[in-house]
Design a protein around this motif. Sequence first.
Motif, short mmCIF file in Angstrom:
data_model
loop_
_atom_site.label_atom_id
_atom_site.label_comp_id
_atom_site.label_asym_id
_atom_site.label_seq_id
_atom_site.Cartn_x
_atom_site.Cartn_y
_atom_site.Cartn_z
N ALA A 69 52.67 34.89 6.12
CA ALA A 69 53.08 36.22 5.66
C ALA A 69 52.16 36.80 4.59
CB ALA A 69 54.53 36.19 5.16
N ALA A 70 50.95 36.25 4.45
CA ALA A 70 50.04 36.75 3.42
C ALA A 70 49.44 38.10 3.79
CB ALA A 70 48.92 35.74 3.16
N GLY A 71 49.37 38.41 5.08
CA GLY A 71 48.79 39.67 5.54
C GLY A 71 47.31 39.55 5.87
N TRP A 72 46.77 40.63 6.46
CA TRP A 72 45.40 40.64 6.93
C TRP A 72 44.69 41.91 6.51
CZ3 TRP A 72 43.66 36.35 9.44
CH2 TRP A 72 44.63 35.50 10.02
N ARG A 73 43.42 41.81 6.16
CA ARG A 73 42.55 42.96 5.96
C ARG A 73 41.54 42.94 7.11
NH1 ARG A 73 41.91 45.27 1.17
NH2 ARG A 73 44.08 44.60 1.02
N ILE A 74 41.48 44.02 7.88
CA ILE A 74 40.76 44.01 9.16
C ILE A 74 39.81 45.20 9.25
CG2 ILE A 74 41.08 44.15 11.69
CD1 ILE A 74 43.85 42.91 11.29
N ALA A 75 38.69 45.00 9.93
CA ALA A 75 37.82 46.11 10.34
C ALA A 75 37.33 45.81 11.75
CB ALA A 75 36.65 46.30 9.39
N ALA A 76 37.19 46.86 12.56
CA ALA A 76 36.77 46.70 13.95
C ALA A 76 35.70 47.72 14.29
CB ALA A 76 37.97 46.85 14.90
N LEU A 295 46.26 45.93 6.74
CA LEU A 295 45.59 47.22 6.89
C LEU A 295 44.32 47.03 7.70
CD1 LEU A 295 45.91 48.46 3.21
CD2 LEU A 295 47.01 49.55 5.20
N ALA A 296 43.95 48.08 8.45
CA ALA A 296 42.77 47.97 9.30
C ALA A 296 41.93 49.24 9.25
CB ALA A 296 43.17 47.68 10.75
N LEU A 297 40.64 49.07 9.47
CA LEU A 297 39.70 50.16 9.69
C LEU A 297 39.20 50.10 11.12
CD1 LEU A 297 37.38 50.15 6.54
CD2 LEU A 297 39.35 51.63 6.97
N SER A 298 39.20 51.23 11.79
CA SER A 298 38.51 51.39 13.06
C SER A 298 37.22 52.12 12.74
CB SER A 298 39.37 52.20 14.03
OG SER A 298 38.60 52.69 15.10
N ALA A 299 36.08 51.46 12.92
CA ALA A 299 34.81 52.00 12.47
C ALA A 299 33.95 52.41 13.66
CB ALA A 299 34.07 50.98 11.61
N ASP A 300 33.76 53.70 13.83
CA ASP A 300 32.96 54.26 14.91
C ASP A 300 32.37 55.57 14.41
OD1 ASP A 300 31.80 54.62 17.37
OD2 ASP A 300 33.66 54.74 18.51
N ASN A 301 31.16 55.87 14.78
CA ASN A 301 30.46 56.98 14.15
C ASN A 301 31.09 58.34 14.43
OD1 ASN A 301 28.72 55.19 13.04
ND2 ASN A 301 26.96 55.72 14.31
N LEU A 340 48.74 58.44 4.84
CA LEU A 340 48.80 57.23 4.04
C LEU A 340 47.50 56.45 4.10
CD1 LEU A 340 50.22 55.03 2.40
CD2 LEU A 340 51.11 54.11 4.57
N THR A 341 47.01 56.19 5.31
CA THR A 341 45.79 55.37 5.41
C THR A 341 44.59 56.12 4.86
OG1 THR A 341 45.45 56.08 7.73
CG2 THR A 341 46.67 54.02 7.35
N ALA A 342 44.59 57.45 5.01
CA ALA A 342 43.52 58.24 4.41
C ALA A 342 43.54 58.11 2.89
CB ALA A 342 43.65 59.70 4.80
N ALA A 343 44.73 58.19 2.31
CA ALA A 343 44.85 58.09 0.86
C ALA A 343 44.36 56.73 0.36
CB ALA A 343 46.31 58.31 0.45
N MET A 383 46.25 52.03 10.00
CA MET A 383 44.82 52.02 10.29
C MET A 383 44.20 53.38 10.00
SD MET A 383 43.10 50.71 13.91
CE MET A 383 44.55 49.69 14.14
N ALA A 384 42.93 53.38 9.61
CA ALA A 384 42.17 54.61 9.43
C ALA A 384 40.93 54.55 10.29
CB ALA A 384 41.79 54.80 7.97
#
Length: 430
Positions: A69-76, A295-301, A340-343, A383-384
């Motif tokens: 239950a610690a949670g995850w910080r993610i980027a894709a 929380l996650a980031l979806s990273a695409d140009n 929220l995710t933007a903030a 996600m943002a």
Amino acid sequence: MNDSDLLFDFIRRSPSPWHAVKTAAEALEKAGYARLEEWESWRLAPGGKYYTTREGSSLIAWRQPAAPAAGWRIAAAHSDSPAYRVKGAAVKSGCTMLLTEGYGGMIRASWLDRPLGLAGRVLVRTAAGVEARLIAPDRDLAVMPHPAIHLDRGLNDGHKYDPKADMQALFAPGDKTADYEALLAAEAGCAVKDILGADILLYCRQEGTTAGAEGELILCPRLDDLACAWATLQGFLEAPASDEGAVWCLFDNEEVGSGTRQGALGTFLPDVLAAAGEALGETEDERRQGIAKSLALSADNGHAIHPNFASYADGDFPVRLGGGVVLKFNANQKYTTTGLTAALFKAVCEGAGVPVQTYYNRPDMPGGSTLGNLLGTRVPLPMADIGLPQLAMHSCVETAAASDVAALHKACAAWYAAKLTPAENGWAIG
């Protein structure tokens, strides 16, 4: 080397999705991440560093949480770019042509009259079975020539490029079909008769370079999306130790909808998170808590406003080269960013001194989509959608600003390092 040079090196070594995974895997192993195979049993230790691949063209790396239950910080990000897949070789009008099929939506004209290389994987018969071997001969091998202006006087008046007629690649004069097969065999280190299959694509051989009055611009193939792949990977590798888990995802097939076992719509990320939770002895209730803390980031140009075609942009929200990281919104959820995710992302970037730009499509023009809204159907993460602002997206050579590459790298590092905790009416920071 500066960030642009590091990015150019990453892209140079990644002419295909399979090579991008290999390039990333080498960086991960250098940083102490252990490779795991999906078909084997995993023994995962709290705080352990691991990665696994799927189909050779997607990769997920993670640092195991300290406790359930610690949670995850993610980027894709994604490993694929629009390209031409080679179906084989044939003689046409006395020349050997590489027969192609388009993968994804590219600017077709940008592929013509430039040196092209071959890259991908060859599936080879061995004494033990079938083995995949990556190939990328370091030389120019093909070209897609335009017809002469003398023969097509309307070429500059809106020529409609026909994939079957215009986008087939010249390999050699005469009948050299056997030479194509021999080339694959030589690069794979096998006999022609032992090639059982292949996934080969054409790629632009131009290397990344700087341009502009003081080198402010970068010109490079496959910026979409290897720029985001590189920046998120750097942020992941630089992340400080934490009780929270960290994940980096590199998915294939985004350019064709992600609907494959190695795409964002597959089960790759859910499978990895489930295995990580099981190793911690996580209960279903703890799994739910962990996802709620993630929380996650979806990273695409994203699209910068084009100085020659400014009308294509929403002029009320202009995204400029050199203006910083793009944060993307869409009312119909083609981008997954919420208020929220933007903030949260803006707060992280503000703390790191990274400028952020807001992107919306023009209301009367549909935009593209990316990983975020699709990945969210598999793992329900806040996600943002972010990215590098660029011009000429899906061209053979794309354009961006060197300062934005550095900003994206800094933003991704800050994202993985930030302490963010859910609270009753928002998230605590710090």
